[in-house]
Enzyme design. Structure first.
Site, short mmCIF file in Angstrom:
data_model
loop_
_atom_site.label_atom_id
_atom_site.label_comp_id
_atom_site.label_asym_id
_atom_site.label_seq_id
_atom_site.Cartn_x
_atom_site.Cartn_y
_atom_site.Cartn_z
N HIS A 256 -11.84 -5.03 -0.89
CA HIS A 256 -13.36 -4.53 -0.69
C HIS A 256 -13.31 -3.35 -1.02
O HIS A 256 -14.58 -2.90 -1.43
CB HIS A 256 -13.86 -5.14 0.57
CG HIS A 256 -13.53 -4.33 1.68
ND1 HIS A 256 -12.38 -4.27 2.22
CD2 HIS A 256 -14.39 -3.37 2.36
CE1 HIS A 256 -12.40 -3.47 3.53
NE2 HIS A 256 -13.49 -3.00 3.49
N HIS B 76 -5.99 -0.70 -0.13
CA HIS B 76 -7.14 -0.09 -0.19
C HIS B 76 -6.75 1.30 -0.88
O HIS B 76 -7.25 1.95 -2.05
CB HIS B 76 -7.94 0.20 0.84
CG HIS B 76 -8.03 -0.89 1.55
ND1 HIS B 76 -8.83 -2.21 0.98
CD2 HIS B 76 -8.34 -1.26 2.91
CE1 HIS B 76 -8.85 -3.12 1.84
NE2 HIS B 76 -8.90 -2.65 3.10
N LYS C 292 -3.28 9.22 3.71
CA LYS C 292 -3.18 9.13 5.15
C LYS C 292 -3.93 8.19 5.44
O LYS C 292 -5.09 8.12 5.13
CB LYS C 292 -3.56 10.59 5.49
CG LYS C 292 -3.69 10.96 6.93
CD LYS C 292 -3.60 12.27 7.51
CE LYS C 292 -5.22 12.85 7.06
NZ LYS C 292 -5.25 14.42 7.70
N LYS D 296 -16.07 22.19 -4.20
CA LYS D 296 -16.05 23.77 -3.75
C LYS D 296 -15.67 24.77 -4.56
O LYS D 296 -14.83 24.52 -5.61
CB LYS D 296 -14.98 23.74 -2.58
CG LYS D 296 -15.04 22.68 -1.56
CD LYS D 296 -14.04 22.94 -0.58
CE LYS D 296 -14.50 21.75 0.53
NZ LYS D 296 -15.04 22.42 1.77
N LYS E 73 -5.56 4.67 12.49
CA LYS E 73 -6.65 4.10 13.43
C LYS E 73 -6.96 4.79 14.65
O LYS E 73 -5.86 5.83 14.87
CB LYS E 73 -6.20 2.57 13.90
CG LYS E 73 -6.25 1.73 12.71
CD LYS E 73 -6.79 0.51 12.92
CE LYS E 73 -6.89 -0.53 11.76
NZ LYS E 73 -8.49 -1.01 11.47
N ALA F 136 -17.03 -13.76 7.98
CA ALA F 136 -17.90 -14.55 7.30
C ALA F 136 -19.48 -14.04 8.06
O ALA F 136 -20.38 -13.89 7.32
CB ALA F 136 -17.66 -16.18 7.79
C1 BG6 Z 1 -9.82 -3.93 6.32
C2 BG6 Z 1 -8.69 -3.70 7.53
O1 BG6 Z 1 -9.05 -4.27 5.18
O2 BG6 Z 1 -10.45 -2.69 6.04
C3 BG6 Z 1 -9.21 -3.28 8.77
O3 BG6 Z 1 -7.98 -4.89 7.66
C4 BG6 Z 1 -10.08 -2.02 8.31
O4 BG6 Z 1 -8.34 -3.00 9.54
C5 BG6 Z 1 -11.12 -2.36 7.25
O5 BG6 Z 1 -10.86 -1.76 9.58
C6 BG6 Z 1 -12.04 -1.10 7.04
O6 BG6 Z 1 -12.99 -1.36 6.23
P1 BG6 Z 1 -14.24 -0.62 5.86
O7 BG6 Z 1 -15.13 -1.16 4.99
O8 BG6 Z 1 -14.91 -0.68 7.35
O9 BG6 Z 1 -13.95 1.10 5.91
#
Ligand code: BG6
Length: 489
Positions: free
Chosen positions: A179, A241, A334, A386, A337, A18
């Site tokens: 997102h 994602h 891939k 490329k 973290k 938030a």
């Molecule tokens: C979130 C994950 O959905 O996306 C996080 O839970 C991750 O682990 C994040 O760090 C990455 O988002 P962005 O927008 O910073 O690439």
């Protein structure tokens, strides 16, 4: 429509998401005049706070667009005046009823639309939805609820969550956020593909050798180990994602740009994916590492992570789509973290030119001559291709150069945050970038058997040093499919 109210309630107002994303995105929308004239924002959380205290808290993270700093302070003031706070429990219908009266008072009897943003842990989703929908729905406008992942942790728990939410809300009222779909370059994927003759006809197994979707972060799970350990990188990044990007990339052309048409195609391609084989997956976990006087802890050193955890912080996988367009083309993913860099990109490697006249200029390694299209989602948004080019001069030397569309030089305006796009779409009822329940089911159906297999067999992750390029297993995996990771040169 003008005249009606918009009330946005951020449930979990004192949480990280938030503070870092939602309030700043709302402010940005206000700043750029995207919000209706009559809007108010309510923060809802358990913490006792006054309106003033909420305003202080969120003012810390509001920022202005670089090009418009001039009247920023003014705009912030105007925005903060529309922000209020209500403290209550997440499972108390009475407390949501109190919120309802406060909302009504501010809405002053006008037609009012209500948007709830659930920025809370998943175990209280259903309670909040129950209380909010029963006691604080709009009685003369729409009511919508934005939810953030995790949407369960496998097929069963996800369907269970969907069933529970649907006791109180219709599918139309639920906006499931991923997102990554709000990121500029991800949205552009369809534009690039469907509106360019130089790309559209190439988008198939006939011309594309492999596709790579890569996500890396240069920090570990610092402070989020408790959440993360229950999910792991496959659930945290891949199942949502990366798979969403893949679906947009590989779907058949939709009938139109309508949300339902697009989502129908995404579901279809997800359902055409072949089961992911364990042998096509590499999992890793970062270990401690010190470099240049700085030392970084291992994943399992995080005090909130259980000792001996096998949860992967890295995963690479080869996926296949069993349809006519993509048969046999490896889609490599891939995600990791604590790697050496923070980056997200989509790489498309094209096939060799048949009978390449310049073969000998590339030695024995024709791979060096393949075209590669890269969409760099972040940072430094860019699209580059490329190509092979003659190095100017009297000899005949070729090299690979980039046709480079770098956003920061082509479009100097700051790129909106993904949450701005998505909040605006939710307000406008545009569902294109939100996940429909059948899409969610299809994404879980793809990953659930693999996750169960990894967990049942106690597959030990390959350890890689914090800040490295990840486990070498990822190279072998790619090599078995005749792929070289584009990001590693
Ligand atoms: C979130 C994950 O959905 O996306 C996080 O839970 C991750 O682990 C994040 O760090 C990455 O988002 P962005 O927008 O910073 O690439």
């Amino acid at each position: 429509s003008t005249g009606s109210n918009l009330s946005i309630t951020v449930v979990g107002a004192s949480g990280d998401l938030a503070k870092k994303k939602i309030f700043p995105a709302l402010f940005a929308l206000f700043y750029e005049d995207w919000l209706p004239e009559n809007f108010i924002v309510f923060g809802y959380a358990r913490t006792k706070m006054t309106d003033e205290e909420l305003r202080n808290m969120i003012s810390q993270t509001l920022t202005c667009r670089i090009d418009k700093r001039a009247n920023c302070a003014d705009k912030m003031d105007q925005f903060l005046k529309r922000c209020f706070y209500h403290s209550g429990l997440y499972n108390s219908e009475d407390h949501f009823l109190d919120l309802d009266s406060k909302l009504k008072e501010k809405e002053g009897g006008r037609v009012s639309n209500r948007l709830f943003y659930l920025s809370i842990p998943p175990n209280i989703f259903v309670d909040v939805v129950r209380c909010a929908s029963l006691k604080a729905s709009s009685n003369n406008g729409w009511t919508r609820v934005i939810v953030e992942k995790p949407f369960g942790r496998d097929s069963e728990s996800s369907s269970e969550l969907t069933r529970s939410l649907k006791q109180y809300l219709t599918e139309d009222q639920i906006f499931r956020i991923d997102h990554y779909l709000g990121k500029e370059l991800v949205e552009n994927l369809s534009v690039l593909r469907f509106s360019n003759l130089v790309f559209e006809p190439l988008w198939s197994r006939d011309y594309i050798r492999n596709v790579q979707v890569i996500f890396s972060e240069d920090f570990g799970t610092e402070g989020r180990g408790g959440y993360f350990d229950n999910y792991g990188i496959i659930r945290d990044i891949m199942q949502n994602h990366l798979v969403q990007i893949l679906a947009l990339f590989a779907m058949e052309p939709p009938v139109s740009l309508d949300a339902e048409d697009i989502r129908n195609e995404k579901v279809k391609v997800l359902r055409s994916m072949k089961p992911i084989l364990l042998e096509d997956v590499v999992v890793g976990q970062y270990k401690g590492h010190s470099k240049g006087g700085r030392s970084h802890p291992a994943y399992i050193d995080d005090p909130t992570v259980p000792k001996g955890s096998l949860t992967p912080t890295f995963a690479a996988a080869a996926l296949f789509i069993g349809n006519a367009r993509w048969d046999g083309v490896p889609f490599l993913m891939k995600a990791g973290k604590a790697l050496h860099t923070k980056r997200a990109e989509i790489r498309v490697q094209f096939r060799h030119v048949p009978g390449n006249l310049y073969k000998r200029n590339f030695g024995t390694d024709l791979d060096k001559a393949t075209n590669e299209l890269v969409l760099r989602v972040q940072p430094d948004e860019a699209i580059y291709l490329k190509i092979n080019n003659k190095v100017p001069g009297l000899g005949m030397r070729l090299d690979r150069s980039d046709l480079n569309l770098l956003y920061s030089s082509r479009y100097p305006r700051e790129i909106p945050d993904a949450y701005e796009r998505l909040l605006l779409d939710a307000i406008e009822g545009e569902r294109r970038l939100f996940i429909r329940s059948d899409e969610l089911d299809a994404a879980w159906a793809l990953f659930t058997p693999l996750l169960k297999e990894i967990e049942n067999k106690n597959i030990a992750p390959e350890l890689y040093p914090y800040g490295s390029r990840g486990p070498v297993g990822a190279h072998y995996l790619a090599a078995r499919h005749n792929v070289r990771w584009g990001d590693l040169g």
